[in-house]
Scaffold this active site. Structure first.
Site, PDB file in Angstrom:
ATOM      1  N   GLY A 186      92.613  11.815  55.131  1.00  0.00           N
ATOM      2  CA  GLY A 186      91.839  12.199  56.311  1.00  0.00           C
ATOM      3  C   GLY A 186      90.869  13.336  56.013  1.00  0.00           C
ATOM      4  O   GLY A 186      90.803  13.844  54.887  1.00  0.00           O
ATOM      5  N   CYS A 210      91.876  26.132  64.966  1.00  0.00           N
ATOM      6  CA  CYS A 210      90.586  26.503  64.373  1.00  0.00           C
ATOM      7  C   CYS A 210      89.718  27.316  65.320  1.00  0.00           C
ATOM      8  O   CYS A 210      88.977  28.212  64.891  1.00  0.00           O
ATOM      9  CB  CYS A 210      89.828  25.256  63.921  1.00  0.00           C
ATOM     10  N   SER A 270      83.464  18.018  63.579  1.00  0.00           N
ATOM     11  CA  SER A 270      84.434  17.870  62.483  1.00  0.00           C
ATOM     12  C   SER A 270      85.813  18.354  62.912  1.00  0.00           C
ATOM     13  O   SER A 270      86.819  17.979  62.314  1.00  0.00           O
ATOM     14  CB  SER A 270      83.974  18.627  61.234  1.00  0.00           C
ATOM     15  N   HIS A 287      82.505  26.578  64.611  1.00  0.00           N
ATOM     16  CA  HIS A 287      82.849  26.847  66.006  1.00  0.00           C
ATOM     17  C   HIS A 287      82.261  28.197  66.396  1.00  0.00           C
ATOM     18  O   HIS A 287      82.519  29.211  65.742  1.00  0.00           O
ATOM     19  CB  HIS A 287      84.368  26.892  66.195  1.00  0.00           C
TER      20      HIS A 287
END
Length: 361
Positions: free
Chosen positions: A14, A158, A187, A251
């Protein structure tokens, strides 16, 4: 090479697994010897299993191309070949909890990118610059599991990386109320624009579960160990909104803060630039030398200019200014799949090795 710790990547096909593999290429301490994934990928070479789904901008490392992918459920076979594993498996939360604990009980330390164990009371959830002492809870976890070297450690979500370190740097001014809005890259959902064309020129004002994580996980990071478990902090309240935006990596957070002790702008910037932690003191291989940078320009930080600061492991802050309702406000930026995911987990593993929790078998 034989002196390096042997690493397995669970869920290695992944996007986060691929990021692990790219970050660990030529790592001075760790060597990827096992890649494990779902049964449908098992038996193929890594190159065959990933096929055209390699999502990194750098080429697939030659060293992993010919590794035969193992079935992630074949725990005993994998346990014999590795010193520890990184977990990036794509399963239900209950399945992740079960398989990570099974690896730990097979005496394999697990450093997880997943959220499943973030609220298990004796599992440390660590940003190495903020709460390295939480790794001490591992001794209590090992007693519960009945292990001598196996345990689970996790890194947090995250989205909190772009503001939790900033608030930590300002702890002496006693922040007590925070509003944060995060503008999150695609992402973070394991996608590229090729996979998710409807995100082009689009914003989606909802990311499942993200707001709760953004509000609660910093409190656990700022908590303390009591009676063998981590008790979250209660001195600060955070409310958040999390929005998906048409950005590939990075982010961004806009943050409003109330303080009990009133700092000046100069003091706030000074504390950011001076903020260091155990990774910097120990000079860990993946640690940013300057953890937080402050950018004076009104139009910074920007994703395109700043997301790869310190190889994606640093935090960029700008636009600190007084607010008419709250005391101060700022904008933060972090790389969500490097610092926020695989890179943060690699730094946790480096810290665990330095602390003596991860060793060669």
């Amino acid at each position: 090479m034989s002196e390096k710790l042997r690493v397995g990547i669970l869920g290695g096909t992944g996007m986060v697994g691929q990021r692990f593999i790219s970050l660990l290429e030529n790592h001075p301490w760790f060597e990827v010897v096992v890649v494990a994934a779902s049964p449908r990928s098992a038996g193929k070479t890594y190159e065959e299993a990933v096929g055209g789904r390699w999502k990194m901008t750098t080429p697939m490392p030659e060293a992993v191309k010919s590794l035969v992918v193992l079935d992630v459920n074949d725990i005993n076979t994998i346990a014999e070949q590795v010193d520890f594993v990184f977990s990036a498996v794509d399963m239900s939360k209950d399945e992740i909890k079960a398989i990570e604990e099974a690896y730990a009980k097979a005496e394999v330390p697990v450093v997880s990118n997943n959220s499943a164990h973030r609220w298990t009371p004796d599992v440390p959830m660590v940003v190495p610059e903020i709460n390295p002492e939480h790794m001490n809870v591992i001794e209590f976890q090992k007693k519960r599991l009945g292990t001598t070297r196996g345990f689970v450690a996790v890194k947090p979500n995250c989205s909190i990386q772009s503001y939790a370190p900033v608030l930590t740097a300002w702890a002496e001014f006693e922040p007590y109320e925070v509003i944060v809005s995060t503008y999150q890259a695609i992402s973070g959902a394991g996608k590229t624009f090729k996979d998710w064309p409807e995100m082009v020129e689009n914003i989606i004002p909802y990311i499942g579960g993200e707001e709760e994580k953004s509000e609660k996980e910093p409190l656990r990071i700022w908590g303390e160990i009591k009676d063998g478990v981590i008790v979250p902090a209660d001195h600060i309240k955070i409310t958040s909104q999390c929005i998906r935006v048409p950005v590939l990596n990075g982010h961004t957070a806009t943050v409003f803060v109330k303080f009990k002790k009133q700092p000046t702008k100069e003091q706030l910037i000074e504390k950011l630039l001076a903020f260091k932690g155990e990774p910097q003191r120990l000079e860990l291989p993946s640690a940013p030398k300057q953890f937080i940078q402050y950018l004076e320009e009104d139009n910074r930080p920007q994703v395109q200019l700043d997301v790869n600061y310190e190889n994606g492991m640093g935090i960029s802050v700008g636009r600190i200014r007084e607010d008419s309702i709250y005391d101060w406000k700022f904008v933060g930026l972090s790389h969500n799949t490097v610092r926020g995911a695989a890179g943060g987990a690699v730094l946790c593993a480096e810290l665990l090795k330095a602390q003596g929790y991860i060793t060669k078998k």
